[in-house]
Design a protein around this motif. Structure first.
Motif, PDB file in Angstrom:
ATOM      1  N   LEU A  53       0.825  -1.202   0.000  1.00 36.62           N
ATOM      2  CA  LEU A  53       0.000   0.000   0.000  1.00 36.62           C
ATOM      3  C   LEU A  53       0.862   1.257   0.000  1.00 36.62           C
ATOM      4  O   LEU A  53       0.527   2.258  -0.651  1.00 36.62           O
ATOM      5  CB  LEU A  53      -0.926  -0.016   1.217  1.00 36.62           C
ATOM      6  CG  LEU A  53      -2.147   0.918   1.170  1.00 36.62           C
ATOM      7  CD1 LEU A  53      -3.018   0.598  -0.035  1.00 36.62           C
ATOM      8  CD2 LEU A  53      -2.964   0.775   2.448  1.00 36.62           C
ATOM      9  N   HIS A  99       0.937   4.121  -2.787  1.00 37.35           N
ATOM     10  CA  HIS A  99       0.787   5.537  -2.432  1.00 37.35           C
ATOM     11  C   HIS A  99       1.913   6.376  -3.031  1.00 37.35           C
ATOM     12  O   HIS A  99       1.688   7.495  -3.518  1.00 37.35           O
ATOM     13  CB  HIS A  99       0.764   5.684  -0.910  1.00 37.35           C
ATOM     14  CG  HIS A  99       0.471   7.089  -0.467  1.00 37.35           C
ATOM     15  ND1 HIS A  99       1.383   7.843   0.235  1.00 37.35           N
ATOM     16  CD2 HIS A  99      -0.638   7.874  -0.637  1.00 37.35           C
ATOM     17  CE1 HIS A  99       0.856   9.028   0.493  1.00 37.35           C
ATOM     18  NE2 HIS A  99      -0.371   9.065  -0.020  1.00 37.35           N
ATOM     19  N   TYR A 115      -6.711   4.049  -3.202  1.00 42.48           N
ATOM     20  CA  TYR A 115      -5.759   4.026  -2.084  1.00 42.48           C
ATOM     21  C   TYR A 115      -6.458   4.362  -0.771  1.00 42.48           C
ATOM     22  O   TYR A 115      -6.247   3.691   0.243  1.00 42.48           O
ATOM     23  CB  TYR A 115      -4.629   5.025  -2.322  1.00 42.48           C
ATOM     24  CG  TYR A 115      -3.791   5.249  -1.086  1.00 42.48           C
ATOM     25  CD1 TYR A 115      -2.815   4.332  -0.706  1.00 42.48           C
ATOM     26  CD2 TYR A 115      -4.004   6.372  -0.274  1.00 42.48           C
ATOM     27  CE1 TYR A 115      -2.065   4.507   0.447  1.00 42.48           C
ATOM     28  CE2 TYR A 115      -3.261   6.564   0.878  1.00 42.48           C
ATOM     29  CZ  TYR A 115      -2.295   5.626   1.228  1.00 42.48           C
ATOM     30  OH  TYR A 115      -1.568   5.808   2.384  1.00 42.48           O
TER      31      TYR A 115
END
Length: 290
Positions: free
Chosen positions: A194, A198, A214
């Motif tokens: 993640l 990002h 996201y």
């Protein structure tokens, strides 16, 4: 279900001063300065009542006799978020020890125990203090492995339907037997990817749809970790609670009260398989997942 810390388990501490009465409805009034009885009633995790769906319970019993008011408040927090997440196919990993016993009890049995404790103390002539624990871990244990197996069986046979009209497939939840291993897994499997995603959004992918994805994934990750941390004290708890006083209360109630059988709170009378498959999960689907 109900879950709480040890203070919440003893939520029903009450100090009462009230007139004597019997199950048959005959009342013999006591003076406002007479017998004073106190009892503490602690409960296990409360699960859906056998006759009523009870996620948040606030029971107020007001008796105004000779300036006396009795107020009971039973506050229950739901832990069925885990079952809901599993049924929707969103919960595939969770920290818990399948071999440990979870102390659970139907909510209506807790209410029945409260009522019977009131009757018992109303008919006593001496002041005393006693703790009644209403739970199942000692005389009718229900393990996390039982809950997992029954969840899989029920939602495999009765799957929920997604937005596209397709049945949601469920499988076995991967159990992590410590929070440490669970956190490591979550970091490697979700947090790191993640963070890379990002970083890519901020440097290469500037489109709003990616940012929305996201945000959604990040919120789900935080929600899942928060849920795991909330349950940590309970899913690894090894204690077994002694409900001897509650058992004695049930026996005494049957000897002195003709209506006692209508206020059953004997945990040994519960068949966990039948209860979960025929009452708890169907009620969850009907009232929570409607």
């Amino acid at each position: 279900m109900y879950i709480g810390n040890i203070l919440q388990h003893t939520q029903s501490l009450y100090s009462l001063q009230y007139p004597r009465y019997t199950c048959g409805g005959k009342r013999g009034f006591a003076s406002a300065d007479s017998d004073f009885a106190r009892a503490m009633l602690s409960s296990a995790m409360i699960i859906l009542g056998q006759h009523h769906l009870l996620h948040f319970i606030e029971v107020a019993l007001w008796l105004e006799l000779e300036r006396l008011i009795l107020y009971f408040r039973v506050f229950a927090q739901t832990v069925d978020g885990v079952a809901v997440g599993y049924a929707k196919g969103k919960l595939k990993h969770f920290p818990f020890n399948p071999k440990l016993t979870v102390d659970v009890i139907p909510a209506d049995m807790v209410i029945n125990a409260l009522i019977m404790a009131m009757v018992e103390y109303a008919n006593r002539s001496t002041t005393s203090e006693i703790i009644y624990h209403v739970g199942s871990s000692l005389r009718n244990p229900f393990k996390f492995s039982n809950f997992q197996e029954l969840s899989i069986r029920y939602f495999a046979q009765n799957p929920l339907i997604d937005k596209e009209g397709k049945p949601i497939k469920v499988g076995k939840i991967k159990a992590f037997r410590s929070m440490a291993t669970f956190r490591i897994y979550m970091v490697i499997r979700y947090s790191l990817p993640l963070k890379v995603f990002h970083l890519a959004i901020n440097t290469v992918l500037f489109q709003k749809p990616y940012k929305d994805k996201y945000t959604a994934h990040y919120r789900n990750l935080k929600r899942g970790m928060r849920l795991a941390e909330l349950y940590e004290p309970y899913v690894f708890f090894k204690g077994i609670f002694d409900d001897t006083n509650s058992e004695k209360l049930q026996i005494a109630a049957r000897e002195t009260c003709s209506e006692a059988d209508a206020f059953n709170f004997d945990p040994t009378s519960v068949s966990w398989e039948a209860y979960m498959m025929d009452v708890h999960f169907p009620g969850l689907v009907k009232y929570v997942l409607k």
